[in-house]
Scaffold this active site. Sequence first.
Site, PDB file in Angstrom:
ATOM      1  N   HIS A 233       0.824  -1.215   0.000  1.00 17.77           N
ATOM      2  CA  HIS A 233       0.000   0.000   0.000  1.00 17.77           C
ATOM      3  C   HIS A 233       0.858   1.265   0.000  1.00 17.77           C
ATOM      4  O   HIS A 233       0.353   2.371   0.176  1.00 17.77           O
ATOM      5  CB  HIS A 233      -0.910  -0.040   1.237  1.00 17.77           C
ATOM      6  CG  HIS A 233      -2.068   0.889   1.192  1.00 17.77           C
ATOM      7  ND1 HIS A 233      -2.233   1.918   2.089  1.00 17.77           N
ATOM      8  CD2 HIS A 233      -3.127   0.962   0.355  1.00 17.77           C
ATOM      9  CE1 HIS A 233      -3.339   2.570   1.821  1.00 17.77           C
ATOM     10  NE2 HIS A 233      -3.909   2.018   0.778  1.00 17.77           N
ATOM     11  N   LYS A 235       3.227   4.423  -1.245  1.00 18.67           N
ATOM     12  CA  LYS A 235       3.304   5.358  -2.366  1.00 18.67           C
ATOM     13  C   LYS A 235       4.629   6.087  -2.262  1.00 18.67           C
ATOM     14  O   LYS A 235       4.800   6.963  -1.402  1.00 18.67           O
ATOM     15  CB  LYS A 235       2.154   6.370  -2.335  1.00 18.67           C
ATOM     16  CG  LYS A 235       0.770   5.782  -2.634  1.00 18.67           C
ATOM     17  CD  LYS A 235       0.070   5.373  -1.387  1.00 18.67           C
ATOM     18  CE  LYS A 235      -1.342   4.880  -1.673  1.00 18.67           C
ATOM     19  NZ  LYS A 235      -1.960   4.267  -0.484  1.00 18.67           N
ATOM     20  N   ASP A 240      16.580   9.874  -9.193  1.00 20.51           N
ATOM     21  CA  ASP A 240      18.048  10.018  -9.119  1.00 20.51           C
ATOM     22  C   ASP A 240      18.591   9.897  -7.698  1.00 20.51           C
ATOM     23  O   ASP A 240      19.718  10.325  -7.419  1.00 20.51           O
ATOM     24  CB  ASP A 240      18.495  11.352  -9.739  1.00 20.51           C
ATOM     25  CG  ASP A 240      18.403  11.341 -11.258  1.00 20.51           C
ATOM     26  OD1 ASP A 240      18.327  10.247 -11.840  1.00 20.51           O
ATOM     27  OD2 ASP A 240      18.413  12.433 -11.853  1.00 20.51           O
ATOM     28  N   HIS A 409      -8.982  11.301   1.647  1.00 26.33           N
ATOM     29  CA  HIS A 409      -8.106  10.123   1.605  1.00 26.33           C
ATOM     30  C   HIS A 409      -6.775  10.373   2.299  1.00 26.33           C
ATOM     31  O   HIS A 409      -5.953   9.458   2.412  1.00 26.33           O
ATOM     32  CB  HIS A 409      -7.882   9.728   0.134  1.00 26.33           C
ATOM     33  CG  HIS A 409      -7.299   8.379  -0.063  1.00 26.33           C
ATOM     34  ND1 HIS A 409      -6.060   8.180  -0.644  1.00 26.33           N
ATOM     35  CD2 HIS A 409      -7.762   7.144   0.254  1.00 26.33           C
ATOM     36  CE1 HIS A 409      -5.803   6.888  -0.690  1.00 26.33           C
ATOM     37  NE2 HIS A 409      -6.810   6.228  -0.151  1.00 26.33           N
ATOM     38  N   LYS A 411      -4.003  10.779   5.095  1.00 20.78           N
ATOM     39  CA  LYS A 411      -3.755  10.163   6.402  1.00 20.78           C
ATOM     40  C   LYS A 411      -2.718  11.028   7.117  1.00 20.78           C
ATOM     41  O   LYS A 411      -1.513  10.919   6.871  1.00 20.78           O
ATOM     42  CB  LYS A 411      -3.218   8.733   6.247  1.00 20.78           C
ATOM     43  CG  LYS A 411      -4.092   7.827   5.342  1.00 20.78           C
ATOM     44  CD  LYS A 411      -3.562   7.788   3.945  1.00 20.78           C
ATOM     45  CE  LYS A 411      -4.088   6.674   3.075  1.00 20.78           C
ATOM     46  NZ  LYS A 411      -5.473   6.398   2.991  1.00 20.78           N
ATOM     47  N   ASP A 416       0.017  19.684  18.604  1.00 16.81           N
ATOM     48  CA  ASP A 416       0.451  20.947  19.219  1.00 16.81           C
ATOM     49  C   ASP A 416       1.237  21.838  18.271  1.00 16.81           C
ATOM     50  O   ASP A 416       2.145  22.569  18.696  1.00 16.81           O
ATOM     51  CB  ASP A 416       1.302  20.643  20.464  1.00 16.81           C
ATOM     52  CG  ASP A 416       0.536  19.880  21.524  1.00 16.81           C
ATOM     53  OD1 ASP A 416      -0.711  19.923  21.511  1.00 16.81           O
ATOM     54  OD2 ASP A 416       1.176  19.209  22.351  1.00 16.81           O
TER      55      ASP A 416
END
Length: 480
Positions: A233, A235, A240, A409, A411, A416
């Site tokens: 899952h 991404k 380079d 979507h 997350k 603080d």
Amino acid sequence: MLRQFRNTEHMLSGVPILEASLLVHLLSLLVVVIILLRGQGRPTSTLAWIAIVFAVPIVGMIAYVLIGEVRLGRSRIRRHRDILKRIFTPKLVHHPEATMGMYEIERDYRPVARLAEAVSDQVVRRGNHLELLSDTDGLIDRVVEDIDRAEHHCHVLVYIYLTDRSGRRVGEALSNAARRGVKCRVLVDAVGSRQFLDSDLRRKMELAGVQVVAALPANPLRMIFERIDLRNHRKIVVIDGLTGYMGSHNIADAEFAPKKRFAPWVDVMARIEGPAVRDLQLLFVEDWYLDTDELLENVLNILPPIHDHGVPVQIMGTGPNAYNEAMHQLVQTAIHLAREELILTTPYFVPDAATMVALCTTARRGVQVQLVVPARNDSPLVGAASRSYYQPLLEAGVEIHEYQKGLLHAKTLTIDRSLGLLSTANLDRRSFELNFEVSMVVYDSDFASHLRFIQKSYLTDSRRLRRQQWQQRSVAIRLV
């Protein structure tokens, strides 16, 4: 005489049934013993599996064999150990100039840094330049620009790669880069990207010289040796070895064609320049090796420069090939450290008991806890499960906001205005225990404030649930 014969026949015909029943019960006991000895998961999960096996023995035993254990498979475990031995050496991993000592991190957040290092072997890296990207077109523009400037390699790892406008733009940029001699490698989840893997776009990219590999192939034969619903899952994009991206965004338009009625999908990604890029590279190299046996050791020789006035960043990879309790322990630790404010956004909210206790306790001790989730979830079952947790949260004083303008979507977590967490992991058991995920903790108030600004924009487009209103919901909704 006839009656006696029939009684005898009935008794004999029942013998095979009794034997079969006895065999099923013995097998059930054997499976229960295995469940107890393996000791995977939490006690509640163990008790649930035992109840299922006894209640519906045949179905329960088959289900446990298929999805009861986090089985990565012996060959993958062996390859993972092999790649760790090869790349986790002082020469390839240690970057002393970029590594921050624990004493350099703000005292309040040292527990987070220590825990993240203990569970992932990744230290805090200084000198990183970060840019947050919350607009899909802007993100794809930046990724394509970086690919167009690539000289050595382009690495892309995503759960979902669509053949829409964004997918074609990235695919064309990678194809052009491959034609000019740049090594382009694309690793996509076999289930999340199955349409792309069977598309003309993939074939065109491969003809241009782009390597496209399916991660964790799902097929009936694999069920015998490993659990087939383990998914990659993550991404990650690395260009380079100097520029990296991570966050919640797949290679897809905001309209997200497979589920367009929930669109737009609202995500956030971070563009990184600095030593933390090498930690993203490490994760890509690990995952690439698991599905190809190709060692990309040479790309780990690239040391991204340390940027003046850069920020401390810690990358953490989690998954079934590592300590898969890591992510939810990190989240709980961060929650307990909040003193004034905690903002959490997630599309799928199905927390375990410990995370629920942490959120409720934090709200009760006077911290403003704000949870932002989508009003309409693309998974009705998950959406209903999420709402089953609202009542105790509202009673504890947690503010629950339902985002109205699409499927939120992203997350994210901020504490603080001082600590920011960006992740691919949802707040659910699947992300915490089964998926390969990547998270980034940033120990910088400017970054946390910027991420909080994005979170506040979600709050603006959300509707707050009130405790009294939620208590008055219909019986039908409660049952669902």
